[in-house]
Design a protein around this motif. Structure first.
Motif, PDB file in Angstrom:
ATOM      1  N   CYS A 141       2.587   0.773  10.977  1.00 32.25           N
ATOM      2  CA  CYS A 141       1.438  -0.118  11.172  1.00 32.25           C
ATOM      3  C   CYS A 141       0.868  -0.542   9.822  1.00 32.25           C
ATOM      4  CB  CYS A 141       0.345   0.587  11.978  1.00 32.25           C
ATOM      5  SG  CYS A 141       0.794   0.933  13.695  1.00 32.25           S
ATOM      6  N   PHE A 142       0.169  -1.677   9.806  1.00 35.07           N
ATOM      7  CA  PHE A 142      -0.460  -2.117   8.564  1.00 35.07           C
ATOM      8  C   PHE A 142      -1.681  -2.978   8.849  1.00 35.07           C
ATOM      9  CE2 PHE A 142       2.940  -5.141   9.533  1.00 35.07           C
ATOM     10  CZ  PHE A 142       2.335  -6.377   9.364  1.00 35.07           C
ATOM     11  N   ALA A 143      -2.556  -3.014   7.840  1.00 38.11           N
ATOM     12  CA  ALA A 143      -3.756  -3.848   7.885  1.00 38.11           C
ATOM     13  C   ALA A 143      -3.765  -4.728   6.652  1.00 38.11           C
ATOM     14  CB  ALA A 143      -5.012  -2.985   7.927  1.00 38.11           C
ATOM     15  N   LYS A 144      -3.836  -6.034   6.864  1.00 36.74           N
ATOM     16  CA  LYS A 144      -3.863  -6.977   5.752  1.00 36.74           C
ATOM     17  C   LYS A 144      -5.295  -7.260   5.306  1.00 36.74           C
ATOM     18  CE  LYS A 144       0.369  -9.498   6.971  1.00 36.74           C
ATOM     19  NZ  LYS A 144       0.940 -10.832   7.305  1.00 36.74           N
ATOM     20  N   LYS A 145      -5.442  -7.822   4.129  1.00 36.65           N
ATOM     21  CA  LYS A 145      -6.733  -8.356   3.705  1.00 36.65           C
ATOM     22  C   LYS A 145      -6.881  -9.722   4.362  1.00 36.65           C
ATOM     23  CE  LYS A 145      -9.327  -9.784  -0.424  1.00 36.65           C
ATOM     24  NZ  LYS A 145     -10.590  -9.204  -0.003  1.00 36.65           N
ATOM     25  N   TYR A 146      -7.975  -9.914   5.110  1.00 31.55           N
ATOM     26  CA  TYR A 146      -8.079 -11.103   5.966  1.00 31.55           C
ATOM     27  C   TYR A 146      -8.075 -12.401   5.179  1.00 31.55           C
ATOM     28  CZ  TYR A 146     -12.978 -11.704   4.671  1.00 31.55           C
ATOM     29  OH  TYR A 146     -14.128 -11.926   3.961  1.00 31.55           O
ATOM     30  N   TYR A 185       4.686   5.798   7.485  1.00 34.39           N
ATOM     31  CA  TYR A 185       5.187   4.442   7.278  1.00 34.39           C
ATOM     32  C   TYR A 185       4.115   3.389   7.598  1.00 34.39           C
ATOM     33  CZ  TYR A 185       9.538   7.071   7.409  1.00 34.39           C
ATOM     34  OH  TYR A 185      10.527   7.997   7.178  1.00 34.39           O
ATOM     35  N   CYS A 186       2.977   3.519   6.978  1.00 36.32           N
ATOM     36  CA  CYS A 186       1.880   2.569   7.177  1.00 36.32           C
ATOM     37  C   CYS A 186       1.343   2.126   5.823  1.00 36.32           C
ATOM     38  CB  CYS A 186       0.747   3.200   7.985  1.00 36.32           C
ATOM     39  SG  CYS A 186       1.178   3.648   9.682  1.00 36.32           S
ATOM     40  N   TYR A 187       0.692   0.969   5.797  1.00 33.76           N
ATOM     41  CA  TYR A 187       0.062   0.526   4.558  1.00 33.76           C
ATOM     42  C   TYR A 187      -1.143  -0.342   4.834  1.00 33.76           C
ATOM     43  CZ  TYR A 187       2.684  -3.924   5.073  1.00 33.76           C
ATOM     44  OH  TYR A 187       3.217  -5.115   5.516  1.00 33.76           O
ATOM     45  N   SER A 188      -1.963  -0.484   3.792  1.00 34.90           N
ATOM     46  CA  SER A 188      -3.161  -1.313   3.884  1.00 34.90           C
ATOM     47  C   SER A 188      -3.295  -2.143   2.622  1.00 34.90           C
ATOM     48  CB  SER A 188      -4.402  -0.442   4.053  1.00 34.90           C
ATOM     49  OG  SER A 188      -5.571  -1.216   3.864  1.00 34.90           O
ATOM     50  N   TRP A 189      -3.643  -3.421   2.811  1.00 40.82           N
ATOM     51  CA  TRP A 189      -4.000  -4.292   1.697  1.00 40.82           C
ATOM     52  C   TRP A 189      -5.500  -4.598   1.714  1.00 40.82           C
ATOM     53  CZ3 TRP A 189       0.429  -8.486   2.360  1.00 40.82           C
ATOM     54  CH2 TRP A 189       1.639  -7.924   1.984  1.00 40.82           C
ATOM     55  N   SER A 190      -6.247  -3.860   2.529  1.00 40.52           N
ATOM     56  CA  SER A 190      -7.663  -4.157   2.732  1.00 40.52           C
ATOM     57  C   SER A 190      -8.550  -3.516   1.671  1.00 40.52           C
ATOM     58  CB  SER A 190      -8.104  -3.652   4.117  1.00 40.52           C
ATOM     59  OG  SER A 190      -7.396  -4.297   5.143  1.00 40.52           O
ATOM     60  N   ASP A 191      -9.628  -4.218   1.316  1.00 41.50           N
ATOM     61  CA  ASP A 191     -10.687  -3.668   0.475  1.00 41.50           C
ATOM     62  C   ASP A 191     -11.676  -2.921   1.369  1.00 41.50           C
ATOM     63  OD1 ASP A 191      -9.503  -5.138  -1.600  1.00 41.50           O
ATOM     64  OD2 ASP A 191     -10.736  -6.887  -1.116  1.00 41.50           O
ATOM     65  N   ALA A 192     -12.291  -1.854   0.857  1.00 39.49           N
ATOM     66  CA  ALA A 192     -13.182  -1.046   1.686  1.00 39.49           C
ATOM     67  C   ALA A 192     -14.467  -0.715   0.940  1.00 39.49           C
ATOM     68  CB  ALA A 192     -12.483   0.235   2.125  1.00 39.49           C
ATOM     69  N   ALA A 221      -1.700   2.300  -0.197  1.00 42.28           N
ATOM     70  CA  ALA A 221      -2.869   1.425  -0.130  1.00 42.28           C
ATOM     71  C   ALA A 221      -2.865   0.528  -1.358  1.00 42.28           C
ATOM     72  CB  ALA A 221      -4.151   2.247  -0.085  1.00 42.28           C
ATOM     73  N   ALA A 222      -3.078  -0.767  -1.144  1.00 46.61           N
ATOM     74  CA  ALA A 222      -3.022  -1.724  -2.247  1.00 46.61           C
ATOM     75  C   ALA A 222      -4.194  -2.699  -2.232  1.00 46.61           C
ATOM     76  CB  ALA A 222      -1.703  -2.502  -2.213  1.00 46.61           C
ATOM     77  N   GLY A 223      -5.352  -2.259  -1.730  1.00 47.47           N
ATOM     78  CA  GLY A 223      -6.534  -3.098  -1.808  1.00 47.47           C
ATOM     79  C   GLY A 223      -6.922  -3.349  -3.259  1.00 47.47           C
ATOM     80  N   SER A 224      -7.562  -4.484  -3.522  1.00 47.69           N
ATOM     81  CA  SER A 224      -7.877  -4.857  -4.902  1.00 47.69           C
ATOM     82  C   SER A 224      -9.207  -4.299  -5.390  1.00 47.69           C
ATOM     83  CB  SER A 224      -7.891  -6.386  -5.034  1.00 47.69           C
ATOM     84  OG  SER A 224      -8.859  -6.951  -4.169  1.00 47.69           O
TER      85      SER A 224
END
Length: 326
Positions: A141-146, A185-192, A221-224
């Motif tokens: 699963c993954f969550a993108k930065k909108y 096997y999950c990742y996130s590009w979201s800022d928090a 995790a690769a949020g900016s």
């Protein structure tokens, strides 16, 4: 919504790759989503697009999700939520998630993704899931930065009428907080962003059962950016009595550590952090090194931001399937 606490949705819903479009829900229902409350259900092969799911209830037991509000013993697979063109998913109190607000009771979520802004005005906000309890598993699963051009945070816990923020705990790019949950096997590009316990991947991760080895592996995790006390590039606060993070990576450009805060004195709280602190464009081999010989990841083309190349799941490991209609 389909399903309430009194009469949960218990059946099987197969979207067959079709889309539910133009979703705009505003309600004071404690459990809000396309499906409000599920128990023993299966939801699969569905795409959801729209502008917002907004829960105005201030009860402490609320749960709000872009697809499901509250999921108990439910299997959710190949479901994809996109609210990037609107306000996204918001809760006036706790438990807001881009896909599911609150997950319990052996629920499994596989091959799902979100692209939405998420806000819980009190606690527990996650790009994919607001909060999970024991027995839950999340995979592929993954969550993108909108909106990669926006300066707003994708995930926020707490109401920010002005700075400094008033309150809000447990915000994570993928999950706000989880207990005894297996994640692979999950990742996130979201800022928090939150007042405390904020992570690029998970706001708070607890392993409370010494006899059960919990898994947090092959994730990144690769949020900016990230904001809050006890902030970690991967996990804001971690307390593990069994298992440990393995082959998990984070964006070191955030200027925070892998973990914001961890509890000492547990039976297994000695983490080998040096193995997890690597440049994002050098982790592909390690993420694919799962001892089973199967390749799970490839590299993004083009790059996401900052000239960096990021691993993504292969198309059959979480990406939306071709739609058969609208």
């Amino acid at each position: 919504p389909l399903g309430t606490k009194e009469t949960p949705f218990r059946g099987t819903f197969d979207g067959q790759g079709f889309s539910i479009t133009d979703v705009a829900l505003t309600s004071n229902n404690d459990f809000l989503g396309i499906f409000g409350y599920t128990d023993g259900a299966t939801i699969k092969n569905l795409n959801v697009t729209g502008t917002e799911v907004k829960n105005t209830s201030t009860n402490s037991s609320t749960a709000t999700g872009g697809l499901v509000g509250y999921a108990n013993n439910t299997f959710i697979t190949n479901c994809h939520v996109d609210y990037k063109d609107g306000a996204g998913v918001s809760a006036a109190y706790d438990n807001a998630g881009g896909l599911v607000g609150y997950v319990v009771g052996g629920t499994r979520i596989e091959g799902c993704s979100t692209n939405a802004r998420v806000l819980a005005k009190h606690n527990y906000a996650g790009g994919l899931i607001g909060r999970t309890l024991a027995g839950t598993s999340i995979k592929y699963c993954f969550a993108k930065k909108y909106d990669t051009s926006s300066t707003d945070y994708t995930v926020t816990a707490g109401y920010y009428s002005s700075e400094p923020y008033v309150s809000g705990y447990y915000a994570g790019g993928l999950i706000g907080a989880c207990i005894d949950t297996n994640i692979e096997y999950c990742y996130s590009w979201s800022d928090a962003k939150a007042a405390r316990y904020v992570g690029g991947f998970v706001g708070r991760y607890e392993s409370n059962t010494p006899s059960v080895t919990n898994i947090l592996q092959y994730c990144y995790a690769a949020g900016s950016k990230i904001s809050g006390n006890n902030a970690g590039g991967m996990v804001g606060y971690i307390e593990m009595r069994s298992g440990k993070p393995d082959k998990c990576y984070w964006n070191s450009m955030l200027g925070v550590g892998f973990i914001g805060l961890y509890t000492s004195g547990d039976t297994n709280s000695s983490f080998t952090l040096t193995n997890t602190q690597a440049a994002m464009n050098n982790v592909l081999t390690t993420l694919n090194d799962n001892n089973g010989g199967e390749t799970e990841w490839e590299l993004t083309t083009p790059t996401l931001y900052g000239g960096y190349v990021f691993p993504v799941l292969l198309n059959n490991k979480g990406e939306a399937k071709p739609q058969t209609g609208e």
